[in-house]
Design an enzyme around this catalytic site. Sequence first.
Site, PDB file in Angstrom:
ATOM      1  CG  ASN A   1      -4.063   3.389   6.460  1.00 22.00           C
ATOM      2  OD1 ASN A   1      -3.463   2.416   6.105  1.00 22.00           O
ATOM      3  ND2 ASN A   1      -3.836   5.340   6.173  1.00 22.00           N
ATOM      4  CG  HIS A   2      -2.522   5.440   2.373  1.00 19.90           C
ATOM      5  ND1 HIS A   2      -0.496   5.385   3.408  1.00 19.90           N
ATOM      6  CD2 HIS A   2      -2.689   6.539   2.770  1.00 19.90           C
ATOM      7  CE1 HIS A   2      -0.714   6.536   3.808  1.00 19.90           C
ATOM      8  NE2 HIS A   2      -1.649   7.023   4.553  1.00 19.90           N
TER       9      HIS A   2
ATOM     10  CG  HIS B   1       5.275   1.454   8.427  1.00 21.33           C
ATOM     11  ND1 HIS B   1       5.824   2.846   7.672  1.00 21.33           N
ATOM     12  CD2 HIS B   1       4.312   0.789   7.759  1.00 21.33           C
ATOM     13  CE1 HIS B   1       4.927   3.001   6.482  1.00 21.33           C
ATOM     14  NE2 HIS B   1       3.655   1.960   6.774  1.00 21.33           N
TER      15      HIS B   1
ATOM     16  CD  GLU C   1      -1.277   1.162   3.081  1.00 20.21           C
ATOM     17  OE1 GLU C   1      -2.903   1.768   2.885  1.00 20.21           O
ATOM     18  OE2 GLU C   1      -0.747   1.521   4.236  1.00 20.21           O
ATOM     19  CG  ASN C   2       2.637   2.495   3.069  1.00 20.57           C
ATOM     20  OD1 ASN C   2       1.769   3.844   2.464  1.00 20.57           O
ATOM     21  ND2 ASN C   2       2.625   2.085   3.778  1.00 20.57           N
TER      22      ASN C   2
HETATM   23 FE   FE2 Z   1      -1.054   1.827   6.377  1.00 20.04          FE
END
Ligand code: FE2
Length: 259
Positions: free
Chosen positions: A67-68, A175, A39-40
Amino acid sequence: MKILFLGDIVSKVGRDIIFTYLDKIKEEEGIDFTVVNGENSAHGKGITHKIYERFKSWGIDAITLGNHAFSKKEIIDHLDECPDLIVPYNYPSGRENRQRVYEINGLRLCVANILGSAFMMENTMSAFEAMEEILYKYDADLYLVDLHAEATAEKILFGHHFSKQLIATLGTHTHVQTADERLIDGMAYISDVGMNGVYDSIIGRDIEEMERAMIKGEKTRFTLGEGPGILCAVVVTVDEQTKRATAIKRLQIRPENVV
Ligand code: FE2
């Protein structure tokens, strides 16, 4: 059966460190199936179609989000071309919140992705309700969940609540790799698998910029950290006869010569 799960990939440094070590880890650990949280992976937020294709070409089987998920809006137009991109079931946009079932060694593995409720996005279905719906809708022999959530207590409660029905609850999003990997009733659990990204950073972002933002209240742009990367992953072992997890092994590769 052995499943490799790599935590949140943050930016090019995260992608590069995975590319560097992936084949070696797969060979050494005897991996049958690989999942990453992507997602990142595109400049610290979201994922692009090009990066998805690159991950697939490296031999990554499934890519979970969070969420991203749609921070890079172009991916929305390519969802049909990205069958192995798994959108959180309770992502609150009404988009196609698909999970996937894969056939591995004659067993059906459901790879699911769920957002936590505490300190996350608004208007999400609870993680518990989402899991119940997934278990009802997706028929499989094994269920592995990427629980993309902030609060460790919520993740631990989820793990205990669903331990008998899942083979793995693997936390992502913070993370920061936690050292609490364990088995609960034959389910592999860890609160957070950790980040693949810049080691000297604030969960991937530039340290000085975060100091200016958090301490001095300055308005800043989203600047990523720079420097060598850290790799964070887990390997889950599943007994194919009993269909239960028998081990979870935490992997972490830090850059050399960094104190
Ligand atoms: Fe996240």
